[in-house]
Design a protein around this motif. Structure first.
Motif, PDB file in Angstrom:
ATOM      1  N   ILE A  58       0.656  -1.588  -0.180  1.00 33.21           N
ATOM      2  CA  ILE A  58       0.264  -0.140  -0.008  1.00 33.21           C
ATOM      3  C   ILE A  58       1.130   1.443   0.007  1.00 33.21           C
ATOM      4  O   ILE A  58       1.905   1.378   0.730  1.00 33.21           O
ATOM      5  N   ASP A  59       0.434   2.522  -1.307  1.00 33.98           N
ATOM      6  CA  ASP A  59       1.812   3.375  -1.518  1.00 33.98           C
ATOM      7  C   ASP A  59       3.423   3.291  -0.795  1.00 33.98           C
ATOM      8  O   ASP A  59       3.330   1.504  -1.644  1.00 33.98           O
ATOM      9  N   ASN A  60       3.727   2.777   0.027  1.00 37.44           N
ATOM     10  CA  ASN A  60       5.533   3.213  -0.358  1.00 37.44           C
ATOM     11  C   ASN A  60       5.086   2.268   0.927  1.00 37.44           C
ATOM     12  O   ASN A  60       6.696   1.523   0.926  1.00 37.44           O
ATOM     13  N   PHE A  61       4.281   1.375   1.513  1.00 40.65           N
ATOM     14  CA  PHE A  61       4.995   0.093   2.304  1.00 40.65           C
ATOM     15  C   PHE A  61       4.639  -1.027   1.229  1.00 40.65           C
ATOM     16  O   PHE A  61       3.335  -1.061   0.931  1.00 40.65           O
ATOM     17  N   LYS A  62       5.865  -2.306   1.667  1.00 41.82           N
ATOM     18  CA  LYS A  62       5.425  -3.532   0.962  1.00 41.82           C
ATOM     19  C   LYS A  62       4.790  -3.807   1.889  1.00 41.82           C
ATOM     20  O   LYS A  62       4.609  -4.066   3.756  1.00 41.82           O
ATOM     21  N   LYS A  63       4.119  -5.590   1.672  1.00 42.28           N
ATOM     22  CA  LYS A  63       3.315  -6.473   2.273  1.00 42.28           C
ATOM     23  C   LYS A  63       4.891  -6.700   3.206  1.00 42.28           C
ATOM     24  O   LYS A  63       5.721  -7.196   3.181  1.00 42.28           O
ATOM     25  N   GLY A  64       3.687  -7.206   4.633  1.00 42.60           N
ATOM     26  CA  GLY A  64       4.147  -7.502   5.754  1.00 42.60           C
ATOM     27  C   GLY A  64       5.466  -6.458   6.670  1.00 42.60           C
ATOM     28  O   GLY A  64       5.401  -7.176   8.053  1.00 42.60           O
ATOM     29  N   SER A  65       4.376  -4.894   5.860  1.00 42.00           N
ATOM     30  CA  SER A  65       4.876  -3.788   6.933  1.00 42.00           C
ATOM     31  C   SER A  65       3.989  -4.437   8.238  1.00 42.00           C
ATOM     32  O   SER A  65       3.127  -4.895   8.591  1.00 42.00           O
ATOM     33  N   ILE A  66       4.407  -3.365   9.495  1.00 41.43           N
ATOM     34  CA  ILE A  66       3.336  -3.569  11.060  1.00 41.43           C
ATOM     35  C   ILE A  66       3.416  -2.941  11.195  1.00 41.43           C
ATOM     36  O   ILE A  66       4.472  -1.090  10.482  1.00 41.43           O
ATOM     37  N   GLY A  67       2.051  -2.344  11.291  1.00 34.04           N
ATOM     38  CA  GLY A  67       1.380  -1.302  12.123  1.00 34.04           C
ATOM     39  C   GLY A  67       0.337  -1.398  13.107  1.00 34.04           C
ATOM     40  O   GLY A  67      -0.185  -2.559  13.565  1.00 34.04           O
ATOM     41  N   VAL A  68       0.117  -0.449  13.481  1.00 36.56           N
ATOM     42  CA  VAL A  68      -1.003  -0.267  14.697  1.00 36.56           C
ATOM     43  C   VAL A  68      -2.204   0.529  14.485  1.00 36.56           C
ATOM     44  O   VAL A  68      -2.596   1.625  13.762  1.00 36.56           O
ATOM     45  N   ILE A  69      -3.414   0.140  14.615  1.00 34.01           N
ATOM     46  CA  ILE A  69      -4.683   0.909  14.627  1.00 34.01           C
ATOM     47  C   ILE A  69      -5.138   2.056  15.368  1.00 34.01           C
ATOM     48  O   ILE A  69      -4.765   1.897  16.233  1.00 34.01           O
ATOM     49  N   GLY A  70      -4.701   3.064  14.912  1.00 33.33           N
ATOM     50  CA  GLY A  70      -5.024   4.332  15.423  1.00 33.33           C
ATOM     51  C   GLY A  70      -6.653   4.805  15.137  1.00 33.33           C
ATOM     52  O   GLY A  70      -7.155   6.101  16.144  1.00 33.33           O
ATOM     53  N   GLU A  71      -7.146   4.446  14.538  1.00 33.34           N
ATOM     54  CA  GLU A  71      -8.838   4.915  14.511  1.00 33.34           C
ATOM     55  C   GLU A  71      -9.536   3.969  13.425  1.00 33.34           C
ATOM     56  O   GLU A  71      -8.585   3.441  12.480  1.00 33.34           O
ATOM     57  N   LEU A  72     -10.454   3.436  13.544  1.00 33.41           N
ATOM     58  CA  LEU A  72     -11.656   2.541  12.316  1.00 33.41           C
ATOM     59  C   LEU A  72     -12.726   3.580  12.746  1.00 33.41           C
ATOM     60  O   LEU A  72     -13.459   3.577  13.540  1.00 33.41           O
ATOM     61  N   TYR A  73     -13.409   2.797  11.362  1.00 36.69           N
ATOM     62  CA  TYR A  73     -14.729   4.000  10.881  1.00 36.69           C
ATOM     63  C   TYR A  73     -15.257   2.894   9.738  1.00 36.69           C
ATOM     64  O   TYR A  73     -14.105   2.488   8.326  1.00 36.69           O
ATOM     65  N   ASN A  74     -15.995   2.405   9.894  1.00 42.97           N
ATOM     66  CA  ASN A  74     -16.402   1.352   8.828  1.00 42.97           C
ATOM     67  C   ASN A  74     -15.919  -0.247   8.189  1.00 42.97           C
ATOM     68  O   ASN A  74     -15.600  -0.524   9.370  1.00 42.97           O
ATOM     69  N   ASP A  75     -15.477  -0.199   7.435  1.00 39.68           N
ATOM     70  CA  ASP A  75     -14.076  -1.196   7.123  1.00 39.68           C
ATOM     71  C   ASP A  75     -13.279  -1.197   6.578  1.00 39.68           C
ATOM     72  O   ASP A  75     -12.575  -1.852   5.959  1.00 39.68           O
ATOM     73  N   LYS A  76     -12.679   0.658   7.274  1.00 39.96           N
ATOM     74  CA  LYS A  76     -11.524   1.059   7.072  1.00 39.96           C
ATOM     75  C   LYS A  76     -10.689   1.555   8.143  1.00 39.96           C
ATOM     76  O   LYS A  76     -11.486   1.706   9.610  1.00 39.96           O
ATOM     77  N   CYS A  77      -9.620   1.617   8.066  1.00 40.14           N
ATOM     78  CA  CYS A  77      -8.844   2.128   9.829  1.00 40.14           C
ATOM     79  C   CYS A  77      -7.481   3.243   9.242  1.00 40.14           C
ATOM     80  O   CYS A  77      -7.363   3.664   7.930  1.00 40.14           O
ATOM     81  N   TYR A  78      -7.088   4.279   9.757  1.00 40.60           N
ATOM     82  CA  TYR A  78      -5.892   5.301   9.892  1.00 40.60           C
ATOM     83  C   TYR A  78      -5.375   3.960  10.439  1.00 40.60           C
ATOM     84  O   TYR A  78      -5.383   3.259  11.321  1.00 40.60           O
ATOM     85  N   LEU A  79      -3.647   3.951  10.033  1.00 40.08           N
ATOM     86  CA  LEU A  79      -2.918   2.740  10.660  1.00 40.08           C
ATOM     87  C   LEU A  79      -1.301   3.460  10.369  1.00 40.08           C
ATOM     88  O   LEU A  79      -1.014   4.285   9.802  1.00 40.08           O
ATOM     89  N   GLU A  80      -0.693   4.012  11.756  1.00 38.06           N
ATOM     90  CA  GLU A  80       0.400   4.179  12.101  1.00 38.06           C
ATOM     91  C   GLU A  80       1.328   3.300  11.323  1.00 38.06           C
ATOM     92  O   GLU A  80       1.552   1.774  12.212  1.00 38.06           O
ATOM     93  N   ILE A  81       2.179   3.210  10.322  1.00 35.77           N
ATOM     94  CA  ILE A  81       2.681   1.829  10.161  1.00 35.77           C
ATOM     95  C   ILE A  81       4.232   2.110  11.083  1.00 35.77           C
ATOM     96  O   ILE A  81       5.195   3.705  11.750  1.00 35.77           O
TER      97      ILE A  81
END
Length: 60
Positions: free
Chosen positions: A13-36
């Motif tokens: 996704i964007d500049n981040f490769k498959k396998g990158s780790i993140g923390v969910i910072g916000e949830l809404y509907n079926d999407k989220c804001y993700l801190e890599i």
């Protein structure tokens, strides 16, 4: 998935490769804001509107 869960990208996704780790910072509907993060917990970037279907929940 819940707020503050640690997740892994299952595809590039964007500049981040498959396998990158993140923390969910916000949830809404079926999407989220993700801190890599790196292996020290430092923020590498933020992704907005990430579909939950593109994430895998990491073991706690």
């Amino acid at each position: 998935m819940q707020l503050y869960d640690t997740v892994e990208l299952i595809e590039d996704i964007d500049n981040f490769k498959k396998g990158s780790i993140g923390v969910i910072g916000e949830l809404y509907n079926d999407k989220c804001y993700l801190e890599i993060i790196d292996n020290k917990g430092e923020t590498l970037g933020i992704l907005y509107d990430v579909p939950l279907s593109k994430l895998h929940l990491c073991n706690k």
